[in-house]
Design an enzyme around this catalytic site. Structure first.
Site, mmCIF file in Angstrom:
data_model
loop_
_atom_site.group_PDB
_atom_site.id
_atom_site.type_symbol
_atom_site.label_atom_id
_atom_site.label_comp_id
_atom_site.label_asym_id
_atom_site.label_seq_id
_atom_site.Cartn_x
_atom_site.Cartn_y
_atom_site.Cartn_z
ATOM 1 N N GLU A 1 4.985 -65.492 92.662
ATOM 2 C CA GLU A 1 5.287 -66.177 94.521
ATOM 3 C C GLU A 1 4.111 -67.435 93.811
ATOM 4 O O GLU A 1 3.318 -67.393 95.166
ATOM 5 C CB GLU A 1 4.817 -64.784 95.355
ATOM 6 C CG GLU A 1 5.890 -64.329 95.228
ATOM 7 C CD GLU A 1 5.774 -62.770 95.989
ATOM 8 O OE1 GLU A 1 5.075 -62.683 97.351
ATOM 9 O OE2 GLU A 1 6.726 -62.079 95.935
ATOM 10 N N GLU B 1 11.466 -58.421 92.311
ATOM 11 C CA GLU B 1 10.916 -57.572 93.601
ATOM 12 C C GLU B 1 12.506 -57.572 94.453
ATOM 13 O O GLU B 1 12.555 -58.308 95.082
ATOM 14 C CB GLU B 1 9.341 -58.101 93.786
ATOM 15 C CG GLU B 1 8.456 -58.227 93.121
ATOM 16 C CD GLU B 1 6.974 -58.686 93.692
ATOM 17 O OE1 GLU B 1 6.865 -58.570 94.826
ATOM 18 O OE2 GLU B 1 6.272 -59.295 92.814
HETATM 19 O O1 AHR Z 1 5.128 -55.413 95.984
HETATM 20 C C1 AHR Z 1 3.973 -56.156 96.258
HETATM 21 C C2 AHR Z 1 3.833 -57.693 96.941
HETATM 22 O O2 AHR Z 1 4.616 -58.274 96.975
HETATM 23 C C3 AHR Z 1 3.468 -57.887 95.547
HETATM 24 O O3 AHR Z 1 2.564 -57.342 95.225
HETATM 25 C C4 AHR Z 1 3.880 -59.544 95.792
HETATM 26 O O4 AHR Z 1 4.487 -60.394 94.664
HETATM 27 C C5 AHR Z 1 5.196 -59.613 96.778
HETATM 28 O O5 AHR Z 1 5.048 -60.783 97.704
#
Ligand code: AHR
Length: 523
Positions: free
Chosen positions: A193, A327
């Site tokens: 990110e 994610e």
């Molecule tokens: O999964 C939790 C967080 O969500 C991670 O660290 C980040 O990459 C995302 O914003």
């Protein structure tokens, strides 16, 4: 009056039965095949966050909780059963503040975890422990390097430490720390990110970093030079807004005009199921309204993937670059009483249905989506496993991953059906969803999700290219949409056997409301 009420009740009953008796015809075209459903779409994510690593995986060698070299045995055994293909580590936002040297050797640095509750990070679980854990569960490494606050040199040295078989100082240090043979690192995540917690970079600035890290972070493992080459995964978009469209455009355009000196094989996509970030849904103690809202939201994954895949197609029509949804999952309000920075939530039958819907979205796009990592594996967000000291609970999402094991590396087979509709208030969703695939032995597998939480569904199953004799497998449902497995009642939601035999050339599968079902189709 009573007679009128009775008559009304009879009419309602007849109508309800008629509605319940509605069949959905589902045809599997076993004569056709699509892309391989890469087993990596069943990947996991383990970040140094809350009790995800510490307590969830690592209890330490001296713990009373049964462990192997500090890693808890119950968790390892549970994960082995779902054949975890890869585990993304050490973050997340944590990765862009992680300095690997603090997590090796006899004396570990005690630092902070500013992203997640500001707690002490003892670094007792580091590089060697992660790779030992992967060995124990039989999974592959997906390491994310620190682009945000690190340097290409720091990351390059980590990979020399991990992978060279030459007698360099770093390799000698690795051997002194207990590992003489080079490690295999299958996937390299270049940042996380980077448009947000990973450094707030513009797309252009990130592209510059990507080129450097891709060039300098080398994998020297002799066994990974020709085959099993490490795949580089670039930071991709985190939504469908214009800034993320620009991000995908910039990275893909940059890749298209790359020279010999850098490359990437994957572009990540992050997308959580959240209706309102300021006022998140509860993970337990909710009703049908919240069930419908969350499932409606999760289905946006489909459009999001298609939006970014269309941009990728422009620059990469041969689909060399995988879209890596590294994610995904439901993000709810933290359970009352837990540290809000630990992202600890329960996991209900709603999450089982949500997981199945997302996996099916990935499977239908298997040509482009070749990897995905649910967030996160243990004790964090939509977890497979919850632990409380020596206790362990397997969640409904865990069981979905277990039921889908036959789909790992199976070949997609088209399914045709009219999904019907499920309506609650102003939300209307497809009533059923389904995917099919053939495993390496030629066995045909079918998954069907009954989204409707009130009505069972009758699936009238036909298959082109084979005579269906029976269907045998497992189904997962629960009394309520928010039924969970708790430490007190760990087996409230578990899969049950299901089977049906063809009669008169027809095979009818009756599926419970709000259920996920996986069967093998026998001929
Ligand atoms: O999964 C939790 C967080 O969500 C991670 O660290 C980040 O990459 C995302 O914003």
């Amino acid at each position: 009056m009573h007679k009128i009420l009775f008559g009304f009740a009879v009419i309602c009953l007849v109508f309800a039965n008629f509605a319940n008796a509605q069949k959905i015809e589902l045809t599997v075209d076993a004569s056709k095949s699509g892309s391989k459903i890469d087993r990596n779409i069943f990947g996991q994510f383990a970040e140094h966050l809350g009790n995800g690593v510490y307590e969830g995986i690592w209890v330490g060698r001296d713990s009373k909780i049964p462990n192997t070299r500090g890693i808890r045995n119950d968790v390892v055994n549970a994960l082995k059963a779902i054949k975890v293909p890869n585990v993304r580590y050490p973050g997340g936002c944590f990765a862009d503040e992680y300095h690997w040297r603090k997590g090796i050797g006899a004396k570990r640095a005690v630092t902070l975890n500013p992203n997640w509750g500001g707690v002490i990070e003892p670094n007792t679980f580091g590089t060697h422990e992660y790779l030992d854990f992967l060995d124990q569960i039989g999974s592959e490494a997906f390491l994310s390097v620190n682009v945000g606050s690190g340097t290409p040199q720091e990351a390059a040295e980590w990979f020399e430490y991990l992978t060279t078989d030459q007698p360099t100082d770093l390799a000698k240090e690795r051997a002194a720390n207990g590992r003489s043979a080079p490690y295999k690192i299958a996937y390299l995540g270049i940042g996380n990110e980077s448009w947000d917690c990973g450094g707030n970079l513009s797309a252009d600035s990130y592209l510059t970093e990507l080129k450097k890290y891709s060039r300098f972070v080398r994998n020297f493992n002799p066994a990974q030079q020709k085959n099993d080459k490490m795949l580089n995964i670039a930071v991709g978009p985190g939504g469908g807004e214009p800034r993320f469209v620009e991000w995908t455009e910039t990275i893909m355009k940059g890749w298209k005009s790359r020279g010999w000196s850098w490359d990437m094989q994957g572009l990540s996509l992050h997308s959580y199921t959240v209706v309102n970030w300021e006022d998140k849904h509860k993970s337990v103690g909710f009703g049908e309204k919240e069930y419908a809202q969350i499932l409606k939201k999760t289905l946006e994954m489909e459009g999001l993937i298609d939006q970014h895949a269309a941009i990728m197609d422009k620059y990469d029509p041969q689909k060399k670059i995988a879209l890596v949804v590294d994610e995904w999952g439901a993000w709810y309000a933290p359970l009352p009483g837990s540290n809000p920075g630990f992202l600890y939530q329960q996991n209900s039958q709603r999450d089982a249905v949500l997981a199945a819907l997302n996996i099916n979205i990935f499977a239908r796009r298997a040509d482009r989506v070749r990897m995905a990592n649910i967030a996160q594996m243990i004790n964090v967000l939509q977890a497979m496993i919850l632990t409380d000291k020596e206790k362990m609970v397997l969640t409904p999402t865990y069981y979905v991953f277990k039921m889908y094991v036959p789909f790992q590396d199976a070949i997609f087979v088209p399914v045709n059906f009219a999904a019907g509709t499920y309506t609650h208030g102003d939300i209307t969703l497809p009533r059923v969803d389904a995917v099919a695939a053939k495993d390496k032995n030629g066995k045909l597998w079918l998954e069907i999700t009954n989204v409707d939480p009130n009505r069972e569904v009758e699936i009238d199953l036909k298959a082109i290219g084979m005579t269906v004799k029976s269907a045998v497998g497992e189904t997962l449902t629960a009394p309520k949409v928010d039924s969970v497995n708790s430490f007190e009642k760990p087996n409230a939601v578990t899969p049950k056997p299901i089977s049906a035999r063809a009669q008169g050339g027809r095979l009818i599968l009756k599926l419970d409301p709000k259920s996920v079902t996986v069967v093998s189709v026998e001929q």
